[in-house]
Design a protein around this motif. Sequence first.
Motif, PDB file in Angstrom:
ATOM      1  N   SER A  65      55.945 -43.093 -15.951  1.00  0.00           N
ATOM      2  CA  SER A  65      56.571 -44.211 -15.220  1.00  0.00           C
ATOM      3  C   SER A  65      56.458 -45.514 -16.021  1.00  0.00           C
ATOM      4  O   SER A  65      57.313 -46.386 -15.942  1.00  0.00           O
ATOM      5  N   GLU A  66      55.380 -45.633 -16.835  1.00  0.00           N
ATOM      6  CA  GLU A  66      55.205 -46.823 -17.690  1.00  0.00           C
ATOM      7  C   GLU A  66      56.299 -46.865 -18.759  1.00  0.00           C
ATOM      8  O   GLU A  66      56.823 -47.931 -19.089  1.00  0.00           O
ATOM      9  N   GLU A  67      56.675 -45.699 -19.270  1.00  0.00           N
ATOM     10  CA  GLU A  67      57.764 -45.631 -20.265  1.00  0.00           C
ATOM     11  C   GLU A  67      59.082 -46.128 -19.645  1.00  0.00           C
ATOM     12  O   GLU A  67      59.824 -46.913 -20.242  1.00  0.00           O
ATOM     13  N   ILE A  68      59.344 -45.660 -18.410  1.00  0.00           N
ATOM     14  CA  ILE A  68      60.567 -46.100 -17.705  1.00  0.00           C
ATOM     15  C   ILE A  68      60.533 -47.612 -17.493  1.00  0.00           C
ATOM     16  O   ILE A  68      61.521 -48.318 -17.711  1.00  0.00           O
ATOM     17  N   TYR A  69      59.357 -48.131 -17.109  1.00  0.00           N
ATOM     18  CA  TYR A  69      59.215 -49.569 -16.842  1.00  0.00           C
ATOM     19  C   TYR A  69      59.479 -50.395 -18.109  1.00  0.00           C
ATOM     20  O   TYR A  69      60.179 -51.408 -18.079  1.00  0.00           O
ATOM     21  N   ILE A  70      58.941 -49.939 -19.243  1.00  0.00           N
ATOM     22  CA  ILE A  70      59.155 -50.658 -20.520  1.00  0.00           C
ATOM     23  C   ILE A  70      60.642 -50.650 -20.885  1.00  0.00           C
ATOM     24  O   ILE A  70      61.191 -51.661 -21.334  1.00  0.00           O
TER      25      ILE A  70
END
Length: 817
Positions: A65-70
């Motif tokens: 989810s952090e990858e999507i957020y970035i």
Amino acid sequence: MEEEEEAIGLLDKVLEDEDVFLLEECELGTPTSPGSGSPFLVAVKVEAGKGLEMRKLVLSGFLASEEIYINQLEALLLPMKPLKATATTSQPVLTIQQIETIFYKIQDIYEIHKEFYDNLCPKVQQWDSQVTMGHLFQKLASQLGVYKAFVDNYKVALETAEKCSQSNNQFQKISEELKVKGPKDSKDSHTSVTMEALLYKPIDRVTRSTLVLHDLLKHTPVDHPDYPLLQDALRISQNFLSSINEDIDPRRTAVTTPKGETRQLVKDGFLVEVSESSRKLRHVFLFTDVLLCAKLKKTSGGKHQQYDCKWYIPLADLVFPSPEESEASPQVHPFPDHELEDMKMKISALKSEIQKEKANKGQSRAIERLKKKMFENEFLLLLNSPTIPFRIHNRNGKSYLFLLSSDYERSEWREAIQKLQKKDLQAFVLSSVELQVLTGSCFKLRTVHNIPVTSNKDDDESPGLYGFLHVIVHSAKGFKQSANLYCTLEVDSFGYFVSKAKTRVFRDTAEPKWDEEFEIELEGSQSLRILCYEKCYDKTKVNKDNNEIVDKIMGKGQIQLDPQTVETKNWHTDVIEMNGIKVEFSMKFTSRDMSLKRTPSKKQTGVFGVKISVVTKRERSKVPYIVRQCVEEVEKRGIEEVGIYRISGVATDIQALKAVFDANNKDILLMLSDMDINAIAGTLKLYFRELPEPLLTDRLYPAFMEGIALSDPAAKENCMMHLLRSLPDPNLITFLFLLEHLKRVAEKEPINKMSLHNLATVFGPTLLRPSEVERAHSLTSGLRRMAQVQVLLYYLQHPPISFAELKRNTLYFSTDV
């Protein structure tokens, strides 16, 4: 303390939902090592004490989810550089200030999370039981100050982006379709997202990071080196979340839509619904896919307030009937104008009483009792004053009718609904459980908490401005084609907005230049609205609800009346932007006391600011020529004009008429016949206002105040008639002449909407006013105004009074005046 409990309660609720989310997201996240098994098997392993495997699973899901957020932050930053590059050219899309407001702190947030992701990713990919990453979460939590700055600016960023989209097509296209990269293993290379949705992501992320810390702690042994670090990070995050809980998430998720998307609250507010031929106050909630009309339930002590759903319409089924299609309204008896005015006076008087009690450090119980009375009157006013129909229809069922006090408000609701309807919406029926969940979410989601009445405001909130706002509407630009254009001005008063002035229609132009000045009376006002319309001359487009032709709103805008900005002697020029249209206007403010200082004219040859006895003697007339001519013109062509004497005339026209009357110009009659009727009515009001002393005289003012307060009808009659006899003859004859004219105006109330009470409200404070010495010792302004209106209303409601009869009658008893 209660707020903290609510914040923690909210957090716990989201945590329950989040556990499910994390398990689902982990299946989509970075593949786990061979043998780690399915989420179900992992859960079994956890039960067997292998909590560290679960820890890895939580981290894998969070990393994905952090990858999507970035990627989302990158998409948001992508247009920032080219926008900055054009800002210094001759054709900027946005100014540097607008860019910095919209993208405030996004770069910093991106760098914080990119560094966090780059450090966490290898640790999860090369997993072993000894891996530590608590210091990474602790560092992330320590940088939450950047999020605080983002949250504080969030509302302004959204508003700026919205305004820039309305005024610039290029930016609108950019902001409606930003491309977000899909995850590395995803089949979708890009998805399109709006700028508004992306600006919401950092707000969402604060809660997400806090929830993950909560889960990590659950699955980290107490003796693990990460445990104290994660505990510290969670403490910082939870404190941060509690401190901004109300601001952080103005549109918290309620439930998911039928398409599986997040349903968010877009707009809510109190509206008056016509239901079963009576007016009901409703709290209306507009979600991304449904409009819900609710009523606040009465709850017994100690219970949380709840909403009861009256009806809902999926936006896919909602239509606005055109004026000619809509059926006639159910019969709702309009509230008499004079009763509405009475309520306003009572509210003003109660306000004055409350201030007096506070100044004298009165008992809190007495103040609470006065506040309760004030709320009751304000509530009645809010319920009974709106008259503008707003009808919505369910294509599968019935229509609903709201009454609003402002065209601006109607346009806001219509535009917000139509904007959501551009999306691919599906029709649906909510089950009773879904409806209960949605209605239950309204209490926490709502952005408008209190009924919009002044008694609900905190004591330290601005009381608004009282006096006169002078506004010049100069010109407008930005219309795509020629049209017949005009503007109206609205100000807030007693908790709702009222239309106060209207420019002339500038025909067949794309660049109207009105240059018209208006004087608007303010009663605790805090905002000015300007609406720009295209005039419709098609008589088939009549609204059946109010039998008026519907003009098209081209744009609307609102500005706060900041006392520091407007309370200067100089004009303050500003531009209001609305849907790509720019309206230039100027304004200045005069307090009521300043505006009513009567200064005698320096040139005795004129009529304005000259004693009435001097003018009538010079003219050899019983009633000044200016009064007779203005009255004659109003009766000839303005007696059926809606709001005559209430709607402001153009100040420049009034000043031109003033100059002509003062010079006794021979072209007066020709000029009067060509002039807008509201300007003529305004000239008459200005004449009475500028008299060196009011028509009913300074000397008799205290006696009028005492006479109107008498309870015995016979005593009151004797006193009030005796006071008239005591006036100088020119004043008395002019007053009786004006009285008969105002009665003839009121006879046309069904057409012009001006009752005797309305007219008394307009003229009372001008004809009867304390001298400056008297003002210091007289009643508070609210009570004084009420008494002034009551005096004029007494004479307006009295059978015809003739000058000869009045002078002939003897007095039953004497009254010292």
